[in-house]
Motif scaffolding. Structure first.
Motif, PDB file in Angstrom:
ATOM      1  N   VAL A   1       0.842  -1.192   0.000  1.00  0.00           N
ATOM      2  CA  VAL A   1       0.000   0.000   0.000  1.00  0.00           C
ATOM      3  C   VAL A   1       0.875   1.239   0.000  1.00  0.00           C
ATOM      4  O   VAL A   1       1.883   1.294   0.712  1.00  0.00           O
ATOM      5  N   SER A   2       0.490   2.232  -0.775  1.00  0.00           N
ATOM      6  CA  SER A   2       1.225   3.485  -0.843  1.00  0.00           C
ATOM      7  C   SER A   2       1.070   4.272   0.451  1.00  0.00           C
ATOM      8  O   SER A   2      -0.042   4.490   0.929  1.00  0.00           O
ATOM      9  N   CYS A   3       2.199   4.675   1.036  1.00  0.00           N
ATOM     10  CA  CYS A   3       2.187   5.405   2.304  1.00  0.00           C
ATOM     11  C   CYS A   3       3.085   6.637   2.212  1.00  0.00           C
ATOM     12  O   CYS A   3       3.992   6.722   1.381  1.00  0.00           O
ATOM     13  N   SER A   4       2.838   7.578   3.127  1.00  0.00           N
ATOM     14  CA  SER A   4       3.667   8.776   3.210  1.00  0.00           C
ATOM     15  C   SER A   4       4.886   8.518   4.099  1.00  0.00           C
ATOM     16  O   SER A   4       5.001   7.486   4.749  1.00  0.00           O
ATOM     17  N   SER A   5       5.796   9.451   4.089  1.00  0.00           N
ATOM     18  CA  SER A   5       6.962   9.463   4.994  1.00  0.00           C
ATOM     19  C   SER A   5       7.870   8.255   4.829  1.00  0.00           C
ATOM     20  O   SER A   5       8.601   7.894   5.747  1.00  0.00           O
ATOM     21  N   GLY A   6       7.820   7.626   3.678  1.00  0.00           N
ATOM     22  CA  GLY A   6       8.703   6.489   3.446  1.00  0.00           C
ATOM     23  C   GLY A   6       8.335   5.234   4.200  1.00  0.00           C
ATOM     24  O   GLY A   6       9.086   4.264   4.205  1.00  0.00           O
ATOM     25  N   ALA A   7       7.197   5.211   4.879  1.00  0.00           N
ATOM     26  CA  ALA A   7       6.762   4.024   5.613  1.00  0.00           C
ATOM     27  C   ALA A   7       6.228   2.979   4.625  1.00  0.00           C
ATOM     28  O   ALA A   7       5.950   3.280   3.459  1.00  0.00           O
ATOM     29  N   SER A   8       6.074   1.757   5.107  1.00  0.00           N
ATOM     30  CA  SER A   8       5.562   0.682   4.258  1.00  0.00           C
ATOM     31  C   SER A   8       4.367   0.025   4.927  1.00  0.00           C
ATOM     32  O   SER A   8       4.277  -0.044   6.148  1.00  0.00           O
ATOM     33  N   ALA A   9       3.440  -0.454   4.095  1.00  0.00           N
ATOM     34  CA  ALA A   9       2.253  -1.153   4.587  1.00  0.00           C
ATOM     35  C   ALA A   9       1.943  -2.316   3.656  1.00  0.00           C
ATOM     36  O   ALA A   9       2.136  -2.224   2.437  1.00  0.00           O
ATOM     37  N   THR A  10       1.461  -3.407   4.252  1.00  0.00           N
ATOM     38  CA  THR A  10       1.123  -4.598   3.483  1.00  0.00           C
ATOM     39  C   THR A  10      -0.232  -5.128   3.930  1.00  0.00           C
ATOM     40  O   THR A  10      -0.501  -5.222   5.123  1.00  0.00           O
ATOM     41  N   ILE A  11      -1.073  -5.450   2.963  1.00  0.00           N
ATOM     42  CA  ILE A  11      -2.342  -6.134   3.220  1.00  0.00           C
ATOM     43  C   ILE A  11      -2.197  -7.555   2.699  1.00  0.00           C
ATOM     44  O   ILE A  11      -1.827  -7.765   1.541  1.00  0.00           O
TER      45      ILE A  11
ATOM     46  N   ALA B   1      -3.345  -6.533   8.294  1.00  0.00           N
ATOM     47  CA  ALA B   1      -2.712  -5.272   7.924  1.00  0.00           C
ATOM     48  C   ALA B   1      -1.459  -5.074   8.769  1.00  0.00           C
ATOM     49  O   ALA B   1      -1.485  -5.275   9.982  1.00  0.00           O
ATOM     50  N   SER B   2      -0.389  -4.683   8.104  1.00  0.00           N
ATOM     51  CA  SER B   2       0.865  -4.422   8.803  1.00  0.00           C
ATOM     52  C   SER B   2       1.440  -3.118   8.273  1.00  0.00           C
ATOM     53  O   SER B   2       1.678  -2.978   7.066  1.00  0.00           O
ATOM     54  N   ILE B   3       1.639  -2.142   9.169  1.00  0.00           N
ATOM     55  CA  ILE B   3       2.214  -0.850   8.801  1.00  0.00           C
ATOM     56  C   ILE B   3       3.459  -0.630   9.651  1.00  0.00           C
ATOM     57  O   ILE B   3       3.406  -0.730  10.876  1.00  0.00           O
ATOM     58  N   GLU B   4       4.550  -0.351   8.998  1.00  0.00           N
ATOM     59  CA  GLU B   4       5.828  -0.133   9.678  1.00  0.00           C
ATOM     60  C   GLU B   4       6.122   1.358   9.721  1.00  0.00           C
ATOM     61  O   GLU B   4       6.364   1.971   8.684  1.00  0.00           O
TER      62      GLU B   4
ATOM     63  N   ALA C   1       5.333   5.518  11.397  1.00  0.00           N
ATOM     64  CA  ALA C   1       4.251   6.492  11.347  1.00  0.00           C
ATOM     65  C   ALA C   1       3.981   6.871   9.898  1.00  0.00           C
ATOM     66  O   ALA C   1       4.907   7.185   9.150  1.00  0.00           O
ATOM     67  N   ALA C   2       2.675   6.845   9.503  1.00  0.00           N
ATOM     68  CA  ALA C   2       2.374   7.105   8.103  1.00  0.00           C
ATOM     69  C   ALA C   2       0.885   7.276   7.890  1.00  0.00           C
ATOM     70  O   ALA C   2       0.070   6.874   8.718  1.00  0.00           O
ATOM     71  N   GLN C   3       0.554   7.870   6.752  1.00  0.00           N
ATOM     72  CA  GLN C   3      -0.786   7.820   6.204  1.00  0.00           C
ATOM     73  C   GLN C   3      -0.727   6.971   4.941  1.00  0.00           C
ATOM     74  O   GLN C   3       0.118   7.195   4.079  1.00  0.00           O
ATOM     75  N   CYS C   4      -1.604   5.986   4.853  1.00  0.00           N
ATOM     76  CA  CYS C   4      -1.574   5.036   3.753  1.00  0.00           C
ATOM     77  C   CYS C   4      -2.936   4.980   3.083  1.00  0.00           C
ATOM     78  O   CYS C   4      -3.971   5.153   3.738  1.00  0.00           O
ATOM     79  N   ASN C   5      -2.949   4.705   1.780  1.00  0.00           N
ATOM     80  CA  ASN C   5      -4.207   4.642   1.062  1.00  0.00           C
ATOM     81  C   ASN C   5      -4.079   3.712  -0.142  1.00  0.00           C
ATOM     82  O   ASN C   5      -3.102   3.782  -0.891  1.00  0.00           O
ATOM     83  N   LEU C   6      -5.070   2.835  -0.309  1.00  0.00           N
ATOM     84  CA  LEU C   6      -5.176   1.982  -1.490  1.00  0.00           C
ATOM     85  C   LEU C   6      -6.604   2.102  -1.986  1.00  0.00           C
ATOM     86  O   LEU C   6      -7.539   1.629  -1.337  1.00  0.00           O
ATOM     87  N   ALA C   7      -6.785   2.778  -3.126  1.00  0.00           N
ATOM     88  CA  ALA C   7      -8.117   2.867  -3.712  1.00  0.00           C
ATOM     89  C   ALA C   7      -8.584   1.481  -4.142  1.00  0.00           C
ATOM     90  O   ALA C   7      -7.777   0.563  -4.315  1.00  0.00           O
ATOM     91  N   SER C   8      -9.896   1.332  -4.299  1.00  0.00           N
ATOM     92  CA  SER C   8     -10.450   0.034  -4.682  1.00  0.00           C
ATOM     93  C   SER C   8      -9.771  -0.475  -5.948  1.00  0.00           C
ATOM     94  O   SER C   8      -9.831   0.160  -7.011  1.00  0.00           O
ATOM     95  N   THR C   9      -9.105  -1.637  -5.837  1.00  0.00           N
ATOM     96  CA  THR C   9      -8.250  -2.157  -6.895  1.00  0.00           C
ATOM     97  C   THR C   9      -8.641  -3.597  -7.222  1.00  0.00           C
ATOM     98  O   THR C   9      -8.788  -4.418  -6.309  1.00  0.00           O
ATOM     99  N   PRO C  10      -8.816  -3.951  -8.520  1.00  0.00           N
ATOM    100  CA  PRO C  10      -9.145  -5.342  -8.856  1.00  0.00           C
ATOM    101  C   PRO C  10      -8.025  -6.296  -8.434  1.00  0.00           C
ATOM    102  O   PRO C  10      -6.839  -6.008  -8.641  1.00  0.00           O
ATOM    103  N   LEU C  11      -8.403  -7.418  -7.829  1.00  0.00           N
ATOM    104  CA  LEU C  11      -7.430  -8.446  -7.470  1.00  0.00           C
ATOM    105  C   LEU C  11      -7.151  -9.399  -8.627  1.00  0.00           C
ATOM    106  O   LEU C  11      -6.103 -10.044  -8.666  1.00  0.00           O
ATOM    107  N   LEU C  12      -8.085  -9.517  -9.563  1.00  0.00           N
ATOM    108  CA  LEU C  12      -7.928 -10.418 -10.703  1.00  0.00           C
ATOM    109  C   LEU C  12      -7.657  -9.603 -11.962  1.00  0.00           C
ATOM    110  O   LEU C  12      -8.323  -8.592 -12.206  1.00  0.00           O
ATOM    111  N   ALA C  13      -6.692 -10.055 -12.761  1.00  0.00           N
ATOM    112  CA  ALA C  13      -6.392  -9.351 -14.002  1.00  0.00           C
ATOM    113  C   ALA C  13      -7.615  -9.312 -14.917  1.00  0.00           C
ATOM    114  O   ALA C  13      -7.863  -8.326 -15.604  1.00  0.00           O
ATOM    115  N   GLN C  14      -8.391 -10.389 -14.920  1.00  0.00           N
ATOM    116  CA  GLN C  14      -9.648 -10.464 -15.657  1.00  0.00           C
ATOM    117  C   GLN C  14     -10.696 -11.108 -14.762  1.00  0.00           C
ATOM    118  O   GLN C  14     -10.384 -12.012 -13.993  1.00  0.00           O
ATOM    119  N   PRO C  15     -11.949 -10.669 -14.828  1.00  0.00           N
ATOM    120  CA  PRO C  15     -12.989 -11.316 -14.027  1.00  0.00           C
ATOM    121  C   PRO C  15     -13.123 -12.795 -14.386  1.00  0.00           C
ATOM    122  O   PRO C  15     -12.854 -13.201 -15.519  1.00  0.00           O
TER     123      PRO C  15
END
Length: 434
Positions: free
Chosen positions: A31-41, A80-83, A85-99
Motif C-alpha cells: 500500500v502506498s504510504c507517506s513518509s517512506g513508511a511501508s504497509a502490506t495487506i 494489515a501491517s504498517i511499519e 508512522a504514516a498515512q496510507c491509502n489503497l483505492a479500490s483495486t481489482p485483485l484479478l487481471a480479468q474477471p
C-alpha cells in the motif's frame, strides 16, 4: 423466466484467461504510504456464489415483475501491517487481471433464447493513519443474500439474509492509529453478455486506537451488501446499495494506554461524527441522531437498536424532522372503509387497526424519534382507506416539519409522499384501496 444456480469451479469457462482450481484468491498487496513508511495487506478469500433471477413481461406492457437475489458464502482473512508512522491509502483495486466468467446459462422464453453469463471480480481497498507501527487482522465466515424485487405499479423492495462469524489476531500497537482494509466481491449476471443484475459485497476489518479515550483501542469487523437489477433488454435500472450494513466489535483494550500524545479522532465517512462517537464510521447515513428507517434491521441513530413498528396487512408510517426536531408535533389519521378513524384519540379500531406509535415531540418523544404508525396486523377490512397528515402544532417557534409518509399493503410499498407541514393540502390527504 425463473432461473437459479449454485456455481462451482466446474462452471468456470474453459477458455477463461484465469484458469481456476478453486474460487479462491490469495491476497498480498503493498500500500502506498507517506513518509517512506511501508504497509502490506495480506490474506485470502474463498467464494461460493449462487443466484436466482426471475422476470415476467407482457406484450405492450413491458416488464411486469422481476427479482434478483445473489448469495455468497465467503471466507475471508485480512491482515494489515504498517511499519512506522504514516498515512496510507489503497483505492479500490481489482485483485484479478480479468474477471472470472462462468459458462453461459440459456433459458428459452417461448421461441426466444435468453443467455445469462455469471461473472465474478474481487476488489481490495485500504486506508490508515498510524502514529507508530501497527499489526492486526481478522477472519470472517459469512453467508449473505441480498436482492431486489420489482412489481410494476408497486415499486421495489429489498431482501436480505446474513449469517456471520469472526475470529481475530490481537493487535500490536503503541500509539494512536486508525486503519481499515476491505475485500469486495462483485458478482454479476450479464444478460446476453452485457449489463445485468449485480451483487456488491464488502467485508472489512477496522482498527481504531486513541490513547485519550477508554477503552483506548477497538478492533471491529463488518460486512455490507447491495444489489442492482439492471437489465437494459427489459428496460430495468433499479437498485439499493445498502441492503446490509453489519459491524461487530471483536476486541477492546484491557490494558492501560501508553503515554499521552495529541489525540486524533477521524471522521472516515465525513458525516460530522468522529469514530469515537459514531457507531459506524464507514456509512454517512449512520450516526447519533440520524433519521431511523423503520423495520430494516439497521441502527441508523446509534441508540443500540433498530426502530420497530407494527406491520401486517396494512402499515401506514409517518416520519418527520424539523429545525430543531422537538419543535413540531405531527399527527396521523387513518380512516378504514367502515368509517372508523385510528388516531391519537382512538388508538384501536373494532376491525383490528392500531396506532402503536404516537410521538408527541413537543412533550415526551418516544426514543427521541418523530414517528407515527398505524397498522392492521391481519383481517383488515376491504375497501377504501383515507389517510390524513396533520401538523398539530409548532411548539416552540420552530419551522414547519419536513415529513415522509409510506403505505405498505402486504409488505409491499404502494404509496410514498413527502411534503413540508401543510404547504400542499393535496399531499396531506389521500385514499388507497385494500
Amino acid at each position: 423466466m425463473d432461473v437459479s444456480a449454485s456455481l462451482t469451479t466446474a462452471d468456470v469457462q474453459a477458455n477463461a484467461s484465469r484458469p481456476a482450481k478453486s474460487l479462491s484468491q490469495a491476497i498480498r498487496k503493498n500500500v502506498s504510504c507517506s513518509s517512506g513508511a511501508s504497509a502490506t495487506i495480506s490474506g485470502s478469500i474463498d467464494i461460493e456464489p449462487s443466484f436466482r433471477f426471475t422476470a415476467a413481461w407482457k406484450l405492450g406492457r413491458g416488464t411486469t415483475a422481476a427479482s434478483f437475489t445473489g448469495t455468497v458464502k465467503q471466507t475471508a482473512e485480512l491482515s494489515a501491517s504498517i511499519e512506522g508512522a504514516a498515512q496510507c491509502n489503497l483505492a479500490s483495486t481489482p485483485l484479478l487481471a480479468q474477471p472470472v466468467r462462468f459458462n453461459p446459462i440459456t433459458v428459452n422464453v417461448g421461441p426466444v433464447p435468453v443467455v445469462l453469463v455469471p461473472q465474478l471480480q474481487l476488489y481490495l481497498d485500504a486506508r490508515g493513519d498510524v502514529k507508530a507501527a501497527l499489526t492486526t487482522g481478522a477472519r470472517q465466515e459469512i453467508t449473505a443474500s441480498a436482492g431486489i424485487q420489482y412489481t410494476k405499479g408497486a415499486g421495489t423492495r429489498p431482501t436480505s439474509n446474513l449469517r456471520s462469524g469472526f475470529t481475530y489476531t490481537p493487535p500490536t500497537v503503541t500509539a494512536t492509529a486508525h486503519a481499515e482494509a476491505g475485500v469486495s466481491p462483485q458478482f454479476s449476471l450479464l444478460v446476453y453478455g452485457l449489463a445485468g443484475p449485480q451483487l456488491d459485497l464488502r467485508g472489512y476489518v477496522r482498527f481504531d486506537a486513541d490513547i485519550s479515550t477508554s477503552p483506548w483501542w477497538t478492533l471491529s469487523a463488518g460486512f455490507s451488501a447491495g444489489a442492482q437489477l439492471v437489465v437494459p433488454a427489459f428496460d430495468l435500472a433499479i437498485g439499493d446499495p445498502s441492503i446490509i450494513n453489519y459491524n461487530k466489535v471483536l476486541a477492546r483494550a484491557s490494558t492501560p494506554p501508553p503515554a499521552t500524545e495529541p489525540p486524533v479522532d477521524l471522521d472516515s465517512d465525513d458525516d460530522g461524527y468522529p469514530a469515537s462517537t459514531d457507531c459506524n464510521d464507514t456509512a454517512a447515513g449512520i450516526h447519533p441522531g440520524a433519521q431511523e428507517v423503520v423495520n430494516d434491521g439497521i441502527d441508523q441513530d446509534c441508540d443500540g437498536a433498530d426502530l420497530i413498528v407494527g406491520e401486517g396487512d396494512i402499515r401506514v408510517t409517518l416520519q418527520w424532522t424539523s429545525a430543531p426536531q422537538e419543535n413540531v408535533d405531527m399527527d396521523l389519521h387513518v380512516t378504514d372503509p367502515n368509517g372508523f378513524t385510528v388516531y391519537y384519540g382512538n388508538r384501536t379500531s373494532p376491525e383490528g387497526g392500531s396506532l402503536d406509535r404516537d410521538d408527541d415531540v413537543c412533550g415526551s418523544s418516544v426514543n427521541g424519534q418523530s414517528v407515527e404508525n398505524a397498522y392492521w396486523a391481519s383481517g383488515a377490512p376491504r375497501g377504501a382507506y383515507t389517510v390524513e397528515v396533520d401538523e398539530y402544532g409548532i411548539c416552540s417557534g420552530g419551522d414547519p416539519a419536513t415529513w415522509t409518509l409510506e403505505v405498505y399493503v402486504g409488505g409491499i410499498l404502494i404509496e410514498q409522499r413527502s411534503s413540508v407541514g401543510e404547504a400542499d393540502p393535496s399531499a396531506n390527504t389521500f385514499t388507497f384501496t385494500y
